[in-house]
Design a protein around this motif. Sequence first.
Motif, mmCIF file in Angstrom:
data_model
loop_
_atom_site.group_PDB
_atom_site.id
_atom_site.type_symbol
_atom_site.label_atom_id
_atom_site.label_comp_id
_atom_site.label_asym_id
_atom_site.label_seq_id
_atom_site.Cartn_x
_atom_site.Cartn_y
_atom_site.Cartn_z
ATOM 1 N N GLY A 292 45.966 31.485 41.696
ATOM 2 C CA GLY A 292 45.557 32.819 41.271
ATOM 3 C C GLY A 292 45.043 32.845 39.853
ATOM 4 N N TYR B 146 38.168 46.085 43.642
ATOM 5 C CA TYR B 146 38.422 44.743 43.120
ATOM 6 C C TYR B 146 37.407 44.449 42.016
ATOM 7 C CZ TYR B 146 41.151 44.271 47.392
ATOM 8 O OH TYR B 146 42.049 44.455 48.393
ATOM 9 N N GLN C 34 35.975 39.036 38.305
ATOM 10 C CA GLN C 34 36.561 38.407 37.134
ATOM 11 C C GLN C 34 35.602 37.384 36.532
ATOM 12 O OE1 GLN C 34 40.465 37.056 38.262
ATOM 13 N NE2 GLN C 34 41.048 39.064 39.091
ATOM 14 N N ASP D 187 35.440 34.286 36.387
ATOM 15 C CA ASP D 187 34.997 33.129 37.175
ATOM 16 C C ASP D 187 34.033 33.542 38.284
ATOM 17 O OD1 ASP D 187 36.753 34.487 38.763
ATOM 18 O OD2 ASP D 187 37.932 32.740 39.350
ATOM 19 N N ALA E 255 34.567 35.753 40.765
ATOM 20 C CA ALA E 255 35.190 35.982 42.072
ATOM 21 C C ALA E 255 36.062 37.230 42.026
ATOM 22 C CB ALA E 255 36.015 34.776 42.500
ATOM 23 N N ALA F 12 39.688 38.702 43.787
ATOM 24 C CA ALA F 12 40.911 38.191 44.420
ATOM 25 C C ALA F 12 41.418 39.225 45.409
ATOM 26 C CB ALA F 12 41.970 37.882 43.361
ATOM 27 N N ARG G 180 40.365 34.020 46.643
ATOM 28 C CA ARG G 180 39.287 34.336 45.713
ATOM 29 C C ARG G 180 37.948 34.152 46.418
ATOM 30 N NH1 ARG G 180 41.522 35.041 40.981
ATOM 31 N NH2 ARG G 180 39.540 35.090 39.878
#
Length: 456
Positions: free
Chosen positions: A71, A144, A147, A149, A151, A153, A159
């Motif tokens: 995570g 959601y 983020q 990166d 993706a 979650a 992800r």
Amino acid sequence: MVIKGFKGLAAAGMLLLGACGIAYQSPSVNPLGGGDTKVRVLRITPESAIVANRAGYAPKELPSIFFNTAGGGAVQPGGGAAPAPVVDYQNRPSSMQTRVPPAPNEGPYRIGVGDVLLLATPQIGSTVEQLTGLLAAANSRQGYTVQDDGAIAIPHVGRVPVSGSTLEEAENTLFQRLVETDIEPTFSLEVAEFNSKKVSIGGAVQNPSVAPITLTPLYLDEALAAAGGVNAADLDYASVRIYRDGTIYQIPLDALYSNRSLARVQLTDGDVVFVDTAYELDRAQAYFEERIRLAEFRQGARIAALNELNAEVGLRRGALGEARDNYMTRLELDSVDRDYVYLTGEVDSQARYALPFGRTASLADALYENGGVPTQTGNVREIYVLRGSPDPREFGAITAWQLDGRDAASFLLATRFEMRPNDVIFVAEQPVTRWSRVISQITPSLVTYAASAASN
């Protein structure tokens, strides 16, 4: 005479072996039981399989470490106060040039870091609610954030990378992930908050602000309106300057108001719009530098936070991997409490079958995991599942569920008959197999007996 003599010899030998208490013994299911044991034989039918499956059983579960993911939370970018603008008076020129930025070559909106995606999935209600229309068009809606990166979650899915994708591409990616995780892929996806693509508006406007770029293009007049409009009394030397990719473009305000095409200049991500009421180029330049430095500072903070997040995720992943390896080692050393089913009689190998984690196993699973029933020696008519009573006061009460496999279609029932801990699967031997084994065991004794009789 030789045949008759051999028959007499065989009969005498069998009588002799019987008298000595020597006889071939093979296991079987005796409905009459023996001693304190009471055996009840029931045929496996679709109805009886349902009854047998009602026996309470909760399969053992894998430890939570096999369901946890490394995570990682959302990265909180840093920021700081914008540098103070530098103002240096310059003499006004006799006229102002119009330099219009080129039209951006943009396709459909692409999702970026910071955007909030709204995932809507159908709610499940009772039949009465559905009939009365109380759940009509009702969806479970959850937002959601994309983020750093790239993706989002999603619980039980993991992800899902969406940054840089169009909304249609993100829907396809999410559809594939839901199918891979055996989740009903019925959903709708939309962008609830547009936070990744922005245009800054400052200078002589009512409310200096940041305007997001959404699914629809953002034009210059709309951006100025979003900032409360231009606050300039003298339009002679007032202008709108647009900073894009290292180049400053300029549109005089009087030209902006008189030419509709200039008002519809399309803005793109990263544009900085500054409204001057006087010819103060250094002031605009200071504002542009301020936005650039602030963006660079925040980007640096994002990178540092992302590196920290990656390090933390790496540590979590390592700890989870070590915990899983330790559990698998314990499993190999048989130090983990498991539920077993035991196979005996005419099966491919006398063994125990470990019931799986998290789900039930069928009679067919247990049989064919260990090679199935040898048709040359096993009696497919007499395949039994021996199950004791769960009541400790009825230890000797046994139910023998019999599967008659002479009709191959009966084996379909084996896929629906669920196993329970400590069940014993017993396959009886063929009658000819039993006779063959008797002959093979008494023949050496007959030969010895005949030789002894001949010598006397």
